[in-house]
Scaffold this active site. Structure first.
Site, PDB file in Angstrom:
ATOM      1  N   LYS A 119       0.842  -1.198   0.000  1.00 26.52           N
ATOM      2  CA  LYS A 119       0.000   0.000   0.000  1.00 26.52           C
ATOM      3  C   LYS A 119       0.876   1.245   0.000  1.00 26.52           C
ATOM      4  O   LYS A 119       1.889   1.299   0.716  1.00 26.52           O
ATOM      5  CB  LYS A 119      -0.912  -0.023   1.235  1.00 26.52           C
ATOM      6  CG  LYS A 119      -1.966   1.085   1.253  1.00 26.52           C
ATOM      7  CD  LYS A 119      -2.871   0.973   2.494  1.00 26.52           C
ATOM      8  CE  LYS A 119      -3.938   2.049   2.534  1.00 26.52           C
ATOM      9  NZ  LYS A 119      -4.778   1.981   3.745  1.00 26.52           N
ATOM     10  N   SER A 129      -9.696   2.515   2.869  1.00 27.97           N
ATOM     11  CA  SER A 129      -8.824   3.160   1.914  1.00 27.97           C
ATOM     12  C   SER A 129      -7.931   2.190   1.138  1.00 27.97           C
ATOM     13  O   SER A 129      -7.437   2.524   0.074  1.00 27.97           O
ATOM     14  CB  SER A 129      -7.935   4.175   2.630  1.00 27.97           C
ATOM     15  OG  SER A 129      -7.079   3.513   3.562  1.00 27.97           O
ATOM     16  N   SER A 136      -9.730   0.143   7.067  1.00 28.11           N
ATOM     17  CA  SER A 136      -9.186   0.169   5.700  1.00 28.11           C
ATOM     18  C   SER A 136      -8.530  -1.114   5.223  1.00 28.11           C
ATOM     19  O   SER A 136      -8.189  -1.232   4.052  1.00 28.11           O
ATOM     20  CB  SER A 136      -8.189   1.314   5.552  1.00 28.11           C
ATOM     21  OG  SER A 136      -8.900   2.516   5.482  1.00 28.11           O
TER      22      SER A 136
HETATM   23  N1  GLN Z   1     -12.922   4.661   6.062  1.00 25.84           N
HETATM   24  C1  GLN Z   1     -12.317   5.132   7.271  1.00 25.84           C
HETATM   25  C2  GLN Z   1     -11.942   6.579   7.122  1.00 25.84           C
HETATM   26  O1  GLN Z   1     -12.299   7.136   6.149  1.00 25.84           O
HETATM   27  C3  GLN Z   1     -11.147   4.275   7.621  1.00 25.84           C
HETATM   28  C4  GLN Z   1      -9.869   4.695   7.016  1.00 25.84           C
HETATM   29  C5  GLN Z   1      -8.724   3.833   7.394  1.00 25.84           C
HETATM   30  O2  GLN Z   1      -8.860   2.805   8.057  1.00 25.84           O
HETATM   31  N2  GLN Z   1      -7.555   4.278   6.988  1.00 25.84           N
HETATM   32  O3  GLN Z   1     -11.324   7.174   7.953  1.00 25.84           O
END
Ligand code: GLN
Length: 503
Positions: A79, A154, A178
């Protein structure tokens, strides 16, 4: 011979160590697969131009008789939130376009030392803010099950790369879901370790008290193998735990063959409303629970009354920490600089941050700055931290009665690209079941539970365990996986549509 890209990491590793496949062959097969399908999927922001050289070196060491780790020669997608010295690290943001790090993230250097072959950097929502990858400055990733749909976020790039057989393994980061939510929507496996179990050094920080790096894979065993490589104490991360961890791969192997489900107490949260959950998600979740019950698990209703306030608390704590972490992108130290002729240094910073950050990042910086400002700190950030404590207490009392907690990994299957992009609140609510684990620091795993009746798209089941009990999740995850894969007559991903004509 079977297509190399269809092998699990464990099976590929066995072929590599027996010499039937070389790492160069395995790496080339995955690079070919990327070339064939990534124009459609867009899982990668950058593909390594020296992966084959790295693979050749592993092959050379193997034939020289060097002692190599269990995953040596296996390709890995990374990532883009994780910094790397040999490929750009952008965190999905324009402000870091082309940025080259002077050091590797600890998880990356451990993966290299274990002989894994970095294939490239995967797409993500900008600075890991989002649930769909639509907030990437470089365009969204597409879900291999349906290219019109989101791959989750994400870490949608890592999940899609693994689901589309472009990589057998990937690294992700999970601040509020994410790793687990992308696993849910792509029919893959994702693990958020115990907070402090895996080093955050070199993971571009979103919210430091919530961020955890973890594995993304197609099987529970593969996730355990990667976790064994990346986990453990790191002096460069001040919140890293000093614990000696058991082998998570061994835990997964034990779960797959043992009688782990007999007598296992599985907590189901009474307050999680059925409304808001897509019917096919609830049905697949209940079917997975029934399969566990049939193998001797005991389903116990538990109360976690503050679970549902997790999203509200998270969206104060996360922006507060993010606004502080992102202050370093000041046009001086990292990344892009927009010149303002005749302007002051503040003018240059403002112009750079305006051009370099996307809308969602700006929204959260404004929210976080407000929540931390004098006069509001106690009302917002302070209250959110109190809710966080209440959620931690909910978990503590639940784990006195049950061994694991089970939830659907997200309330819906993959939604359409564009469907929620203009409605931040709907996007945020997608993380209702994943966020509490980050607030409490406990580990979570998402494994495929089945396909939703109404749309035929993947659904994940999430298991949560007490902090430091990651091995329990691998045992239970592998046990449930083997029961479900038997019921389906093969892995769920075998039913994903064929992409690119290369499968
Ligand atoms: N979807 C969540 C956010 O927008 C989680 C993001 C993440 O785990 N990096 O913050």
């Amino acid at each position: 011979m079977t297509d190399i890209t269809r092998l699990s990491a464990a099976d590929l590793a066995a072929e590599l160590s027996s010499g039937t496949v070389s790492s160069v062959e395995a790496t080339r097969a995955h690079l070919d697969r990327i070339a064939a399908v990534d124009g459609d999927v867009h899982a990668f922001l950058h593909v390594s131009d020296h992966a084959l050289d790295v693979a050749a070196e592993i092959d050379r060491r193997r034939s020289a008789g060097d002692a190599l780790g269990p995953l040596a020669g296996v390709p890995l997608a990374i990532k883009d939130v994780l910094v790397t010295t040999d490929m750009p690290s952008t965190s999905g943001s324009r402000i870091l376009e082309g940025y080259m790090s002077p050091f590797d993230a600890t998880v990356v250097s451990r993966a290299r030392a274990a002989g894994l072959v970095p294939l490239g950097k995967t797409n993500m929502d900008e600075f890991a803010m989002g649930s769909s990858t639509e907030h990437s400055a470089y365009g969204p990733t597409h879900n291999p099950w349906d290219l019109e749909r989101i791959p989750g976020g994400s870490g949608g790039g890592s999940a899609s790369a693994v689901a589309a057989f472009e990589a057998p393994l990937a690294l992700g980061s999970d601040t509020g879901g994410s790793i687990r939510q992308p696993a849910h929507v792509t029919g893959t496996v994702g693990v958020k370790p115990t907070y402090g179990g895996v080093s955050r050094y070199g993971a571009i920080a979103l919210a430091s008290s919530l961020d955890q790096v973890g594995p993304v894979s197609r099987t529970v065993l593969d996730a355990g193998l990667l976790h064994d490589v990346i986990g453990g104490h790191d002096a460069n991360d001040s919140t890293s735990l000093a614990d000696a961890w058991p082998s998570f791969a061994d835990a997964a192997r034990e779960g797959a063959r043992g009688d782990v489900l007999r007598g296992l107490r599985v907590g189901v949260i009474r307050e999680l409303p059925d409304s808001g959950f897509q019917p096919g998600v609830s049905t697949a979740f209940r079917a997975a629970l029934a399969a566990m019950e049939a193998r001797g698990a005991e389903i116990v209703e538990i109360s976690a009354p503050h679970f549902e306030y997790g999203v509200a608390a998270y969206y104060l704590i996360l922006p507060a920490e993010a606004s502080s972490n992102l202050a370093k992108f000041d046009s001086v130290r990292f990344g892009m600089r927009v010149n303002v002729p005749g302007g002051t240094v503040e003018d240059v910073m403002a112009a750079t941050r305006d051009a370099g950050f996307g809308d969602e990042v700006k929204r959260r910086i404004i929210l976080g700055t407000y929540a931390l400002s004098a006069g509001y700190y106690d009302a917002y950030y302070g209250s959110a931290q109190k809710v966080r404590t209440l959620i931690q207490r909910d978990f503590a009392s639940a784990f006195e009665r049950v061994d694991v907690i089970a939830t659907p990994s997200a309330p819906t299957t993959a939604f359409k690209l564009g469907e929620k992009i203009d409605d931040p609140l709907q996007m945020y609510l997608n993380d209702v079941t994943t966020i509490p684990a980050n607030l409490a620091g406990v580990p979570g795993i998402s494994i495929p539970a089945g396909l939703a009746d109404e749309d035929g798209l993947p659904v994940g089941i999430q298991f949560l365990a007490p902090a430091r009990e990651d091995a329990r999740l691998y045992r239970v995850g592998a046990a449930v996986e083997s029961v479900l894969v038997d019921t389906w007559g093969g892995p769920l991903l075998d039913r994903a549509p064929v992409l690119g004509g290369a499968r």
